[in-house]
Design a protein around this motif. Structure first.
Motif, PDB file in Angstrom:
ATOM      1  N   LYS A 283       0.711  -1.659   0.000  1.00 50.43           N
ATOM      2  CA  LYS A 283       0.074  -0.297   0.099  1.00 50.43           C
ATOM      3  C   LYS A 283       0.647   1.237  -0.219  1.00 50.43           C
ATOM      4  O   LYS A 283       0.408   2.436  -0.625  1.00 50.43           O
ATOM      5  CB  LYS A 283      -1.216  -0.690   1.465  1.00 50.43           C
ATOM      6  CG  LYS A 283      -1.904  -1.004   1.304  1.00 50.43           C
ATOM      7  CD  LYS A 283      -2.935  -1.337   2.617  1.00 50.43           C
ATOM      8  CE  LYS A 283      -2.872  -0.402   3.513  1.00 50.43           C
ATOM      9  NZ  LYS A 283      -4.167  -0.936   4.514  1.00 50.43           N
ATOM     10  N   ASN A 284       1.811   1.364   0.823  1.00 48.77           N
ATOM     11  CA  ASN A 284       2.957   2.148   1.091  1.00 48.77           C
ATOM     12  C   ASN A 284       3.241   2.436  -0.137  1.00 48.77           C
ATOM     13  O   ASN A 284       3.609   3.962  -1.395  1.00 48.77           O
ATOM     14  CB  ASN A 284       3.896   2.321   1.979  1.00 48.77           C
ATOM     15  CG  ASN A 284       3.478   2.461   2.899  1.00 48.77           C
ATOM     16  OD1 ASN A 284       2.292   3.275   3.793  1.00 48.77           O
ATOM     17  ND2 ASN A 284       3.598   1.570   4.406  1.00 48.77           N
ATOM     18  N   LEU A 285       3.884   1.334  -1.256  1.00 49.32           N
ATOM     19  CA  LEU A 285       4.646   1.269  -2.889  1.00 49.32           C
ATOM     20  C   LEU A 285       3.560   2.059  -3.571  1.00 49.32           C
ATOM     21  O   LEU A 285       3.861   2.599  -4.789  1.00 49.32           O
ATOM     22  CB  LEU A 285       5.320   0.117  -3.015  1.00 49.32           C
ATOM     23  CG  LEU A 285       5.963  -0.087  -4.608  1.00 49.32           C
ATOM     24  CD1 LEU A 285       7.124   1.362  -3.345  1.00 49.32           C
ATOM     25  CD2 LEU A 285       6.558  -0.947  -4.373  1.00 49.32           C
ATOM     26  N   ALA A 286       2.680   1.410  -3.036  1.00 50.99           N
ATOM     27  CA  ALA A 286       1.060   1.978  -4.134  1.00 50.99           C
ATOM     28  C   ALA A 286       1.188   3.468  -3.839  1.00 50.99           C
ATOM     29  O   ALA A 286       0.981   4.016  -5.442  1.00 50.99           O
ATOM     30  CB  ALA A 286       0.464   0.856  -4.230  1.00 50.99           C
TER      31      ALA A 286
ATOM     32  N   LYS B  13      -0.174   3.225  -8.008  1.00 46.24           N
ATOM     33  CA  LYS B  13      -0.074   1.968  -9.017  1.00 46.24           C
ATOM     34  C   LYS B  13      -1.804   1.560  -7.988  1.00 46.24           C
ATOM     35  O   LYS B  13      -1.793   2.263  -6.640  1.00 46.24           O
ATOM     36  CB  LYS B  13       0.572   1.699  -8.620  1.00 46.24           C
ATOM     37  CG  LYS B  13       2.364   1.480  -9.529  1.00 46.24           C
ATOM     38  CD  LYS B  13       2.744   0.745 -10.341  1.00 46.24           C
ATOM     39  CE  LYS B  13       3.789   1.314 -10.413  1.00 46.24           C
ATOM     40  NZ  LYS B  13       5.546   0.101 -10.839  1.00 46.24           N
ATOM     41  N   LEU B  14      -1.679   0.830  -8.732  1.00 45.84           N
ATOM     42  CA  LEU B  14      -3.291  -0.204  -7.728  1.00 45.84           C
ATOM     43  C   LEU B  14      -2.340  -1.329  -7.318  1.00 45.84           C
ATOM     44  O   LEU B  14      -0.950  -1.864  -7.995  1.00 45.84           O
ATOM     45  CB  LEU B  14      -3.800  -1.071  -8.792  1.00 45.84           C
ATOM     46  CG  LEU B  14      -5.336   0.338  -9.407  1.00 45.84           C
ATOM     47  CD1 LEU B  14      -5.959  -0.439 -10.571  1.00 45.84           C
ATOM     48  CD2 LEU B  14      -5.666   0.761  -8.769  1.00 45.84           C
TER      49      LEU B  14
ATOM     50  N   GLU C  47      -5.560   2.660  -0.857  1.00 50.72           N
ATOM     51  CA  GLU C  47      -5.661   2.801   0.814  1.00 50.72           C
ATOM     52  C   GLU C  47      -6.354   0.705   1.506  1.00 50.72           C
ATOM     53  O   GLU C  47      -6.379   0.539   1.598  1.00 50.72           O
ATOM     54  CB  GLU C  47      -6.569   3.426   0.695  1.00 50.72           C
ATOM     55  CG  GLU C  47      -6.725   4.300   0.483  1.00 50.72           C
ATOM     56  CD  GLU C  47      -5.725   5.199   1.554  1.00 50.72           C
ATOM     57  OE1 GLU C  47      -5.857   4.849   2.124  1.00 50.72           O
ATOM     58  OE2 GLU C  47      -5.034   6.106   0.769  1.00 50.72           O
ATOM     59  N   GLY C  48      -5.556  -0.020  -0.160  1.00 47.94           N
ATOM     60  CA  GLY C  48      -6.127  -1.915  -0.533  1.00 47.94           C
ATOM     61  C   GLY C  48      -8.197  -1.780   0.029  1.00 47.94           C
ATOM     62  O   GLY C  48      -8.335  -3.178   0.890  1.00 47.94           O
ATOM     63  N   LYS C  49      -8.493  -1.572  -0.569  1.00 48.38           N
ATOM     64  CA  LYS C  49     -10.217  -1.030  -1.266  1.00 48.38           C
ATOM     65  C   LYS C  49      -9.905  -1.604  -1.378  1.00 48.38           C
ATOM     66  O   LYS C  49      -9.670  -1.122  -2.825  1.00 48.38           O
ATOM     67  CB  LYS C  49     -10.510   0.197  -0.540  1.00 48.38           C
ATOM     68  CG  LYS C  49     -11.833   0.062  -0.857  1.00 48.38           C
ATOM     69  CD  LYS C  49     -12.451   1.681  -0.843  1.00 48.38           C
ATOM     70  CE  LYS C  49     -13.794   1.847  -0.894  1.00 48.38           C
ATOM     71  NZ  LYS C  49     -14.842   2.634  -1.447  1.00 48.38           N
TER      72      LYS C  49
ATOM     73  N   PRO D  21     -20.306   5.040  -0.475  1.00 50.20           N
ATOM     74  CA  PRO D  21     -20.813   4.367   1.367  1.00 50.20           C
ATOM     75  C   PRO D  21     -19.324   4.571   1.734  1.00 50.20           C
ATOM     76  O   PRO D  21     -18.133   4.369   0.878  1.00 50.20           O
ATOM     77  CB  PRO D  21     -21.622   3.655   0.873  1.00 50.20           C
ATOM     78  CG  PRO D  21     -22.462   3.394  -0.276  1.00 50.20           C
ATOM     79  CD  PRO D  21     -20.813   3.080  -0.932  1.00 50.20           C
ATOM     80  N   ASN D  22     -19.617   4.983   3.440  1.00 46.52           N
ATOM     81  CA  ASN D  22     -18.285   4.418   4.356  1.00 46.52           C
ATOM     82  C   ASN D  22     -18.089   3.116   4.072  1.00 46.52           C
ATOM     83  O   ASN D  22     -18.913   2.052   3.846  1.00 46.52           O
ATOM     84  CB  ASN D  22     -18.487   5.524   5.042  1.00 46.52           C
ATOM     85  CG  ASN D  22     -19.643   4.887   5.940  1.00 46.52           C
ATOM     86  OD1 ASN D  22     -20.312   4.389   6.212  1.00 46.52           O
ATOM     87  ND2 ASN D  22     -20.239   5.880   6.265  1.00 46.52           N
ATOM     88  N   LYS D  23     -16.791   3.083   4.568  1.00 46.76           N
ATOM     89  CA  LYS D  23     -16.503   1.848   4.867  1.00 46.76           C
ATOM     90  C   LYS D  23     -17.100   1.141   5.621  1.00 46.76           C
ATOM     91  O   LYS D  23     -17.782  -0.493   5.271  1.00 46.76           O
ATOM     92  CB  LYS D  23     -15.205   1.421   5.230  1.00 46.76           C
ATOM     93  CG  LYS D  23     -14.823  -0.569   5.844  1.00 46.76           C
ATOM     94  CD  LYS D  23     -13.239  -0.046   7.047  1.00 46.76           C
ATOM     95  CE  LYS D  23     -12.863  -1.809   6.596  1.00 46.76           C
ATOM     96  NZ  LYS D  23     -12.914  -1.961   7.112  1.00 46.76           N
ATOM     97  N   GLU D  24     -18.167   1.819   6.792  1.00 51.96           N
ATOM     98  CA  GLU D  24     -18.876   0.688   7.966  1.00 51.96           C
ATOM     99  C   GLU D  24     -20.440   0.477   6.964  1.00 51.96           C
ATOM    100  O   GLU D  24     -21.016  -0.641   7.166  1.00 51.96           O
ATOM    101  CB  GLU D  24     -19.561   1.596   8.924  1.00 51.96           C
ATOM    102  CG  GLU D  24     -17.582   1.534   9.762  1.00 51.96           C
ATOM    103  CD  GLU D  24     -16.774   2.866   9.175  1.00 51.96           C
ATOM    104  OE1 GLU D  24     -17.569   3.479   8.398  1.00 51.96           O
ATOM    105  OE2 GLU D  24     -16.148   2.900   9.777  1.00 51.96           O
ATOM    106  N   THR D  25     -20.874   1.243   5.874  1.00 50.82           N
ATOM    107  CA  THR D  25     -22.283   1.230   5.499  1.00 50.82           C
ATOM    108  C   THR D  25     -21.917  -0.457   4.217  1.00 50.82           C
ATOM    109  O   THR D  25     -22.305  -1.173   4.274  1.00 50.82           O
ATOM    110  CB  THR D  25     -22.545   2.098   4.680  1.00 50.82           C
ATOM    111  OG1 THR D  25     -22.836   3.423   5.312  1.00 50.82           O
ATOM    112  CG2 THR D  25     -23.638   1.718   3.610  1.00 50.82           C
ATOM    113  N   LEU D  26     -20.491  -0.389   3.409  1.00 49.40           N
ATOM    114  CA  LEU D  26     -20.144  -1.302   2.948  1.00 49.40           C
ATOM    115  C   LEU D  26     -19.972  -2.832   3.395  1.00 49.40           C
ATOM    116  O   LEU D  26     -20.112  -3.404   3.185  1.00 49.40           O
ATOM    117  CB  LEU D  26     -18.999  -0.879   1.681  1.00 49.40           C
ATOM    118  CG  LEU D  26     -19.262   0.072   0.912  1.00 49.40           C
ATOM    119  CD1 LEU D  26     -18.119   0.627   0.031  1.00 49.40           C
ATOM    120  CD2 LEU D  26     -20.162  -0.153  -0.372  1.00 49.40           C
ATOM    121  N   ASP D  27     -19.268  -2.558   4.828  1.00 47.94           N
ATOM    122  CA  ASP D  27     -19.021  -3.930   5.226  1.00 47.94           C
ATOM    123  C   ASP D  27     -20.525  -4.442   5.938  1.00 47.94           C
ATOM    124  O   ASP D  27     -21.021  -5.634   5.663  1.00 47.94           O
ATOM    125  CB  ASP D  27     -18.336  -3.344   6.532  1.00 47.94           C
ATOM    126  CG  ASP D  27     -16.867  -3.317   6.331  1.00 47.94           C
ATOM    127  OD1 ASP D  27     -16.463  -3.350   4.748  1.00 47.94           O
ATOM    128  OD2 ASP D  27     -16.574  -3.226   7.480  1.00 47.94           O
TER     129      ASP D  27
END
Length: 320
Positions: A36-39, A44-45, A111-113, A257-263
Motif C-alpha cells: 500500500k505504501n509503495l502503491a 499504482k493499484l 488504500e487496500g480497498k 458509501p463509507n466503509k461501515e455501510t459497505l461492510d
C-alpha cells in the motif's frame, strides 16, 4: 582486449536488463502494508494472486499467463503485484476476503480497498483484458465522491444524450425522446425503499400520457437483477441498466458509501449486493428524481442524500 571484455560485459548486462523487463509480472516480496505504501508512492493499484500449492490452475497461471511479456508490461507499469499462499502467509487475507476458489485475484486500490475480485484460469489474452478493464474503471473511479460531495444536476442544466439497454434488451437513447422524461434513480432490487417507491410510481401512469411524459427508472444492477425489480414491483415503466454507472456519473448522483455501510451491505445483503453491479466498488446512486423537458434541460429535481426520502407523486405532477 580490455575494450572487447568491456563491450561483452555491457552486452550481457543489456541482455539481462531486457530479459528482466520482459519476463512477465514482477511479483514483489512485500506484505500488504508495504504494498500500500509503495502503491501510494508510485500511484499504482495492487494486484494479489492468491494461490495454493496443490491448485492445478494456479500452476498454469504461473507458467503460462504471468510469464507473458505483454501481461508483464501492463501489470508492472500499473500494479504492485504480490503472490501469496492462501494456506501460509495468505491465511488472513483469504479469510478477510472470504476466498474459497483458487486461484483468486484481488485488485485493490492504494488504500487496500477492493476494486475487483476474480478467480479461475485465464490465458494471457484474457488476463490482459481483465487488467485493462480494471485500469479503465480506475480512471472513472478517480471521480468517485462521498455522499456529501455529490450535488446532482441543477435545474436549467442541459442534459447530454445518454444511452443504455432496458429490461427487454432494447436500446434507449435520451435524445430520441420527443416528450418530457421523469428520470428516477434507484439503488437496486435489494433496497426495500426502492421497491416500495417503484410500486408507488405506478399511480402516475394514467397522468403521463396526457402530460406528454415518459417515466424512466435507472438502476445500477445487471439485467438478471433488474428482472428481480420487475418481479417484486410489477412496474410497467422502462428500467435501464446503468452499466459502469455512466448515467449516474453524468447526473452527479454517484457516490461510494463509507466503509461501515459497505461492510454492512456486504455482510447482510451478500450476493444481491456484491454481484449485482458491473463492478465490486460498492458505488451507488443517490435516489434522486429529475424532470427533463423537451429541450433536454432539467426543469425540476428532487435530490436528497437520504435514501428514505423520495420525490412525492404530488410534487412530480405539479411540475409536468
Amino acid at each position: 582486449m580490455f575494450k572487447t571484455i568491456l563491450y561483452s560485459v555491457f552486452l550481457l548486462l543489456g541482455i539481462a536488463i531486457q530479459a528482466q523487463s520482459t519476463k512477465g509480472i514482477n511479483f514483489q516480496k512485500l506484505n500488504l502494508e508495504e504494498a500500500k505504501n509503495l502503491a501510494k508512492k508510485e500511484n499504482k493499484l495492487i494486484f494479489i494472486d492468491v494461490y495454493t500449492t496443490w491448485c492445478g490452475p494456479c500452476k498454469l497461471m504461473k507458467k503460462n499467463t504471468f510469464t507473458d511479456n505483454k501481461v508483464g508490461e501492463l501489470f508492472n507499469k500499473n500494479f504492485i503485484s504480490l503472490a501469496v499462499d492462501a494456506e501460509k502467509e495468505g491465511i488472513g487475507l483469504a479469510k478477510e476476503f472470504k476466498i474459497v476458489n483458487y486461484p483468486s485475484f484481488l485488485f485493490l486500490d492504494k488504500e487496500g480497498k477492493l476494486v475487483q475480485y476474480d478467480f479461475g484460469y485465464y490465458n494471457a489474452t484474457q488476463f490482459l483484458q481483465i487488467g485493462s478493464s480494471i485500469l479503465q474503471k480506475r480512471m472513472s473511479q478517480n471521480d468517485t465522491k462521498s455522499i456529501d460531495q455529490v450535488k446532482g444536476k441543477m435545474v436549467g442544466e442541459k442534459v447530454e444524450n445518454f444511452t443504455a439497454k432496458d429490461q427487454l434488451g432494447k436500446s434507449f437513447s435520451s435524445s430520441a425522446q420527443k416528450q418530457k422524461i421523469i428520470l428516477v434513480f434507484i439503488r437496486g432490487q435489494w433496497c426495500p425503499y426502492c421497491n416500495k417507491y417503484v410500486k408507488e410510481l405506478q399511480d402516475l401512469s394514467p397522468e403521463l400520457k396526457s402530460k406528454n411524459t415518459r417515466l424512466v427508472i435507472v438502476s445500477p444492477e445487471k439485467p438478471e437483477f433488474i428482472q428481480k425489480t420487475i418481479e417484486k414491483t410489477g412496474t410497467p415503466y422502462t428500467v435501464l441498466y446503468d452499466e459502469d454507472y455512466k448515467i449516474a456519473q453524468a447526473f452527479d448522483v454517484l457516490y461510494t458509501p463509507n466503509k461501515e455501510t459497505l461492510d454492512f451491505y456486504n455482510s447482510k445483503i451478500k450476493n444481491d449486493f456484491t454481484e449485482s453491479r458491473s463492478d465490486h466498488s460498492g458505488r451507488l446512486p443517490v435516489s434522486a428524481t429529475f424532470i427533463i423537458n423537451e429541450n433536454k434541460e432539467i426543469s425540476w429535481r428532487h435530490f436528497n442524500p437520504d435514501y428514505k426520502e423520495r420525490a412525492s407523486l404530488e410534487d412530480i405532477l405539479k411540475q409536468l
